[in-house]
Design a protein around this motif. Structure first.
Motif, mmCIF file in Angstrom:
data_model
loop_
_atom_site.group_PDB
_atom_site.id
_atom_site.type_symbol
_atom_site.label_atom_id
_atom_site.label_comp_id
_atom_site.label_asym_id
_atom_site.label_seq_id
_atom_site.Cartn_x
_atom_site.Cartn_y
_atom_site.Cartn_z
ATOM 1 N N GLY A 90 9.443 0.001 -12.175
ATOM 2 C CA GLY A 90 9.490 -0.142 -10.899
ATOM 3 C C GLY A 90 10.443 -1.250 -11.149
ATOM 4 O O GLY A 90 11.502 -1.898 -10.088
ATOM 5 N N GLU A 91 9.427 -2.787 -11.216
ATOM 6 C CA GLU A 91 9.952 -4.066 -11.258
ATOM 7 C C GLU A 91 11.176 -4.129 -12.367
ATOM 8 O O GLU A 91 12.390 -5.274 -11.804
ATOM 9 C CB GLU A 91 9.710 -4.801 -12.023
ATOM 10 N N PRO A 269 3.624 -3.585 -0.899
ATOM 11 C CA PRO A 269 4.675 -3.055 -0.157
ATOM 12 C C PRO A 269 6.352 -3.400 -1.024
ATOM 13 O O PRO A 269 7.399 -3.807 -0.469
ATOM 14 C CB PRO A 269 4.549 -4.071 1.076
ATOM 15 N N CYS A 270 6.424 -3.203 -2.539
ATOM 16 C CA CYS A 270 7.309 -3.135 -2.786
ATOM 17 C C CYS A 270 8.448 -2.054 -2.575
ATOM 18 O O CYS A 270 9.452 -2.678 -2.607
ATOM 19 C CB CYS A 270 7.613 -2.968 -4.694
ATOM 20 N N ALA A 271 7.929 -1.353 -1.542
ATOM 21 C CA ALA A 271 9.266 0.014 -1.814
ATOM 22 C C ALA A 271 10.212 -0.175 -0.665
ATOM 23 O O ALA A 271 11.037 -0.790 0.157
ATOM 24 C CB ALA A 271 8.735 1.337 -1.187
ATOM 25 N N LEU A 272 9.126 -0.987 0.464
ATOM 26 C CA LEU A 272 9.304 -1.729 2.192
ATOM 27 C C LEU A 272 10.584 -3.182 1.593
ATOM 28 O O LEU A 272 11.702 -3.011 1.862
ATOM 29 C CB LEU A 272 8.670 -2.017 2.927
ATOM 30 N N VAL A 273 9.944 -4.173 0.346
ATOM 31 C CA VAL A 273 10.620 -5.631 0.582
ATOM 32 C C VAL A 273 11.858 -5.477 0.220
ATOM 33 O O VAL A 273 12.693 -6.570 -0.145
ATOM 34 C CB VAL A 273 9.423 -6.312 0.259
ATOM 35 N N VAL A 274 12.070 -4.697 -0.584
ATOM 36 C CA VAL A 274 12.370 -4.329 -1.998
ATOM 37 C C VAL A 274 14.878 -3.403 -0.943
ATOM 38 O O VAL A 274 14.579 -3.892 -1.021
ATOM 39 C CB VAL A 274 12.335 -3.918 -3.068
ATOM 40 N N SER A 275 13.805 -2.356 -0.970
ATOM 41 C CA SER A 275 15.108 -1.612 -0.810
ATOM 42 C C SER A 275 15.740 -1.653 0.800
ATOM 43 O O SER A 275 16.501 -1.331 0.227
ATOM 44 C CB SER A 275 14.104 -0.051 -0.603
ATOM 45 N N VAL A 276 14.904 -1.934 1.910
ATOM 46 C CA VAL A 276 15.024 -2.557 3.143
ATOM 47 C C VAL A 276 16.513 -3.400 2.781
ATOM 48 O O VAL A 276 17.776 -3.819 3.447
ATOM 49 C CB VAL A 276 14.688 -2.771 4.313
ATOM 50 N N PRO A 277 16.231 -5.228 2.577
ATOM 51 C CA PRO A 277 16.912 -5.892 2.088
ATOM 52 C C PRO A 277 18.374 -5.031 1.193
ATOM 53 O O PRO A 277 19.529 -5.358 1.037
ATOM 54 C CB PRO A 277 16.832 -6.973 1.732
ATOM 55 N N LEU A 278 18.073 -4.273 0.020
ATOM 56 C CA LEU A 278 19.021 -3.964 -1.217
ATOM 57 C C LEU A 278 19.908 -3.061 -0.306
ATOM 58 O O LEU A 278 20.879 -3.482 -0.795
ATOM 59 C CB LEU A 278 18.147 -2.989 -2.050
ATOM 60 N N SER A 279 19.634 -2.619 0.742
ATOM 61 C CA SER A 279 20.767 -1.456 1.604
ATOM 62 C C SER A 279 21.330 -2.293 2.173
ATOM 63 O O SER A 279 22.448 -2.320 2.425
ATOM 64 C CB SER A 279 19.895 -1.143 2.538
ATOM 65 N N PHE A 280 21.399 -3.151 2.520
ATOM 66 C CA PHE A 280 21.734 -4.073 3.656
ATOM 67 C C PHE A 280 22.758 -4.792 2.991
ATOM 68 O O PHE A 280 24.425 -5.214 3.046
ATOM 69 C CB PHE A 280 21.124 -5.625 4.474
ATOM 70 N N LYS A 565 3.162 6.296 2.069
ATOM 71 C CA LYS A 565 1.712 5.614 1.876
ATOM 72 C C LYS A 565 0.461 6.077 2.470
ATOM 73 O O LYS A 565 -0.561 6.099 2.406
ATOM 74 C CB LYS A 565 2.113 4.089 1.933
ATOM 75 N N ILE A 566 0.481 6.128 3.451
ATOM 76 C CA ILE A 566 -0.319 6.391 4.871
ATOM 77 C C ILE A 566 -1.065 8.397 4.357
ATOM 78 O O ILE A 566 -1.977 7.763 4.135
ATOM 79 C CB ILE A 566 0.414 6.728 6.538
ATOM 80 N N PHE A 567 -0.186 8.884 4.258
ATOM 81 C CA PHE A 567 -0.045 9.917 3.457
ATOM 82 C C PHE A 567 -1.528 9.809 2.652
ATOM 83 O O PHE A 567 -2.265 10.683 2.600
ATOM 84 C CB PHE A 567 0.960 11.758 3.538
ATOM 85 N N VAL A 568 -1.214 9.157 1.831
ATOM 86 C CA VAL A 568 -1.838 9.003 0.237
ATOM 87 C C VAL A 568 -3.253 8.651 1.232
ATOM 88 O O VAL A 568 -4.086 8.779 0.006
ATOM 89 C CB VAL A 568 -0.845 8.197 -0.905
ATOM 90 N N MET A 569 -3.292 7.562 1.437
ATOM 91 C CA MET A 569 -4.329 7.417 1.520
ATOM 92 C C MET A 569 -5.603 8.299 3.098
ATOM 93 O O MET A 569 -6.489 7.738 2.089
ATOM 94 C CB MET A 569 -4.271 5.939 2.983
ATOM 95 N N PHE A 584 2.673 7.068 -7.997
ATOM 96 C CA PHE A 584 3.863 7.736 -7.575
ATOM 97 C C PHE A 584 4.276 7.354 -5.848
ATOM 98 O O PHE A 584 5.696 7.114 -5.397
ATOM 99 C CB PHE A 584 3.874 9.556 -6.837
ATOM 100 N N ALA A 585 3.020 7.233 -4.518
ATOM 101 C CA ALA A 585 2.896 6.236 -4.218
ATOM 102 C C ALA A 585 3.470 4.754 -3.637
ATOM 103 O O ALA A 585 4.742 4.155 -2.530
ATOM 104 C CB ALA A 585 1.962 6.689 -3.041
ATOM 105 N N ASP A 586 3.639 3.901 -4.680
ATOM 106 C CA ASP A 586 3.895 2.778 -4.649
ATOM 107 C C ASP A 586 5.032 2.719 -5.853
ATOM 108 O O ASP A 586 6.512 2.325 -5.209
ATOM 109 C CB ASP A 586 2.987 2.149 -5.947
ATOM 110 N N VAL A 587 5.301 2.688 -6.824
ATOM 111 C CA VAL A 587 6.583 2.835 -8.053
ATOM 112 C C VAL A 587 7.042 4.017 -7.953
ATOM 113 O O VAL A 587 8.904 3.987 -7.601
ATOM 114 C CB VAL A 587 6.243 2.870 -9.702
ATOM 115 N N GLY A 588 6.600 5.312 -7.476
ATOM 116 C CA GLY A 588 8.048 6.303 -7.259
ATOM 117 C C GLY A 588 8.270 5.920 -6.060
ATOM 118 O O GLY A 588 9.304 6.681 -5.569
#
Length: 607
Positions: A90-91, A269-280, A565-569, A584-588
């Protein structure tokens, strides 16, 4: 591909190699898995240790390290390696994606010229562009970047402006044409007289704007940063609670620890902290590739909510390339004399009308004739020319004189307190203005026009374009006042955009929710939040579409990542999830969110 990414890929492939071997040599399976783990996990554990020393125990390195180590301790060896391995995958994908998204920004940064060929007598000397002074003569050879802004004094050529404006077609230039730094000379040899030092050049200003752009975060990005600081501690606390309390009452420590590990993996929180700034970042990069410079992701977010669009007139809706139409003189002065006095008063002005007067005069201006020159914003100019007091401007400046009532755009001239005549001008609409106004209206965006021009001229233009609300004969301060009225009337939770190009637009650009500047004066470029690099006003549609797509994809990523993430928890609590699902919920999810983010850049390139 840079060296760090190559190194990461080699480590991942080596780790996969030992994982595969572990399936065939069963008696050494644990040893091979430990080797595979250390190959990809050593750096992560080392970073986690360094983070612990400074109190950062909830960063992603610590979470991945502790969850994988715990998985090893309860006998889930393959899952332990998988946690770290897929995190590294993922990194790598994240770094590769960010590097690709920065590509267009780097192309802009590569506009910087390495040298300038300064002419000294019959020789040319290669020097640092910073050492070149105003009025120096520089030589630009075919294939070289133009290092400084100037005027061509000798030669004809074609230039490539794509890096600056996004326009792919070459532009023909000739003697007396202005040329901007950052473009590339394609064919002919050019001699250019420098008009600004490098620190004030177009290319340097663009570089400064680009460097500042990524620092200005949108509210979505700020939300994600705050959310991650709350979300991760809560999930980690739940994991600790799950590992300790339930076993006390119901036993089966290993089963509850396994569930806790799932929470730890999902807590990253990688999916959030990476993808949102990457969108912008994709939105900013895609827009810059098309000649629209956005100074920060926050302005993309504001632009996406625009419901009112206010326009300056001269140089914005119109080309601002005025041509002298008529010269009307009083009996005591000739037309040539009237034009001479008018031209000398405009010597330092950058206003389009001033340029048209000087062009019509078509003679050298004698600076020694001019004293006590004073430019009065929104009114005109007062100066002494050849010992005579000259006033030239609009009726506001000459309110004490009886002036003819004209429908055309005109400059009135008074010489030594006597009305001497007037000059009228013609202007043309910018290409694409009619379609832009129509598109804005069809998309539910209200339009308005603010201008310092006279009411009759403003009425005719507004009527022809279908702009129902317009304000004319405005001074810069009045423009801000009228803009305030428009802001107060705009729909709730919406924003207002203003587009202008001149010095008198700077206060309005700053006051608007989002200011869009044409590539005109330095003041407008600095005050604007978005700059149209090729003065193509139809690219406002492009900017709005990119902003809406960026916001849409950012919100898709937020909702998708949090929901999974909530669903998997929830599944983990009831024993219906395993480590693989948590991975998957993290890297996927990170992988999918990044792929979704990259759509912004592709979208911007195609529309």
């Amino acid at each position: 591909m840079n060296q760090n990414i190559k190194k990461d890929i080699i480590q991942i492939l080596l780790s996969l190699f030992f994982i595969v071997i572990s399936f065939f040599i069963y008696e050494f399976k644990i040893i091979f898995l430990i080797i595979a783990y250390l190959i990809v996990g050593y750096e992560i554990i080392h970073k986690a240790y360094k983070s612990l020393r400074v109190g950062g125990f909830l960063d992603e390195n610590f979470l991945m390290s502790i969850s994988s180590i715990c998985a090893f301790l309860i006998g889930e060896h393959l899952e332990a390696v998988a946690i770290i391995l897929f995190y590294r995958v993922g990194e790598v994908f994240e770094n590769y994606s960010v590097n690709n998204s920065r590509k267009s920004i780097k192309e802009i940064m590569n506009l910087t010229p390495d040298y300038a060929n300064i002419k000294k007598g019959d020789k040319t000397i290669k020097v640092d562009p910073n050492s070149v002074k105003i009025d120096d003569i520089i030589i630009i050879k075919p294939g070289e970047k133009v290092p400084l802004d100037g005027v061509i004094i000798s030669g004809n050529s074609t230039i490539n402006t794509s890096a600056l404006t996004g326009e792919s077609l070459p532009l023909e230039v000739k003697t007396k044409d202005e040329i901007l730094s950052g473009v590339v000379n394609i064919s002919g040899l050019l001699e250019v007289k420098v008009k600004s030092e490098f620190k004030n050049s177009t290319v340097n200003k663009i570089l400064e704007l680009v460097e500042d752009a990524t620092a200005k975060k949108s509210s979505s990005e700020k939300f994600i940063t705050k959310f991650a600081k709350i979300y991760t501690p809560i999930v980690v606390s739940l994991a600790i609670f799950m590992a300790i309390l339930p076993p006390i009452f119901v036993g089966d420590f290993k089963d509850w620890l396994y569930k806790a590990l799932i929470f730890l993996v999902v807590s990253c929180p990688c999916a959030l902290v990476v993808s949102v700034p990457l969108s912008f970042f994709g939105g900013i990069g895609g827009a810059s590739k098309r000649g629209v410079l956005v100074k920060g992701s926050n302005f993309l977010e504001v632009l996406a909510r625009v419901k009112v669009f206010a326009f300056d007139k001269t140089g914005t809706l119109t080309k601002g390339e005025f041509k002298v139409d008529k010269i009307v003189n009083e009996s005591f002065i000739t037309k040539d004399e009237l034009l001479k006095y008018a031209a000398h008063t405009q010597i330092y002005s950058s206003h389009p009308i001033a340029k048209s007067i000087i062009k019509a005069f078509n003679q050298n201006l004698d600076e020694n004739l001019i004293t006590n020159l004073e430019e009065i914003p929104g009114q005109g100019i007062k100066a002494m020319v050849g010992g005579k007091e000259i006033l030239i401007g609009n009726p506001k400046l000459l309110k004490d004189f009886t002036l003819p009532n004209l429908d055309e755009t005109a400059s009135f001239i008074v010489i030594d307190s006597k009305f001497a005549g007037y000059i009228t001008f013609k202007d043309e609409l910018r290409d694409g203005v009619v379609n832009l106004i129509s598109w804005l209206k069809n998309n539910g965006i209200k339009t308005a026009m603010l201008t310092g021009d006279k009411n009759s001229v403003a009425f005719n233009l507004a009527h022809n374009l279908g702009i129902k609300e317009y304000y004319a004969e405005l001074l810069p301060a009045n423009k801000v006042e009228k803009l305030e009225n428009l802001i107060n009337k705009k729909p709730k939770n919406s924003t207002l955009a203003y587009i202008g190009d001149g010095i008198n637009d700077a206060p309005v650009l700053v006051r608007a929710d989002v200011g869009i500047a044409m590539l005109g004066t330095d003041a407008a470029m600095e005050a604007g939040d978005i700059v149209l690099m090729d003065n193509n006003i139809s690219k406002i549609k492009l900017a709005i579409k990119i902003s809406k797509k960026t916001i849409s994809i950012a919100y898709q990523n937020i909702i998708f990542a949090i929901s999974i993430k909530i669903f998997v928890m929830i599944l983990a609590v009831f024993g219906l999830a395993n480590i693989w699902l948590a991975i998957f919920a993290d890297v996927g999810v990170t992988f999918l969110a990044i792929l979704n983010s990259l759509r912004v850049f592709r979208y911007a390139s195609k529309i």
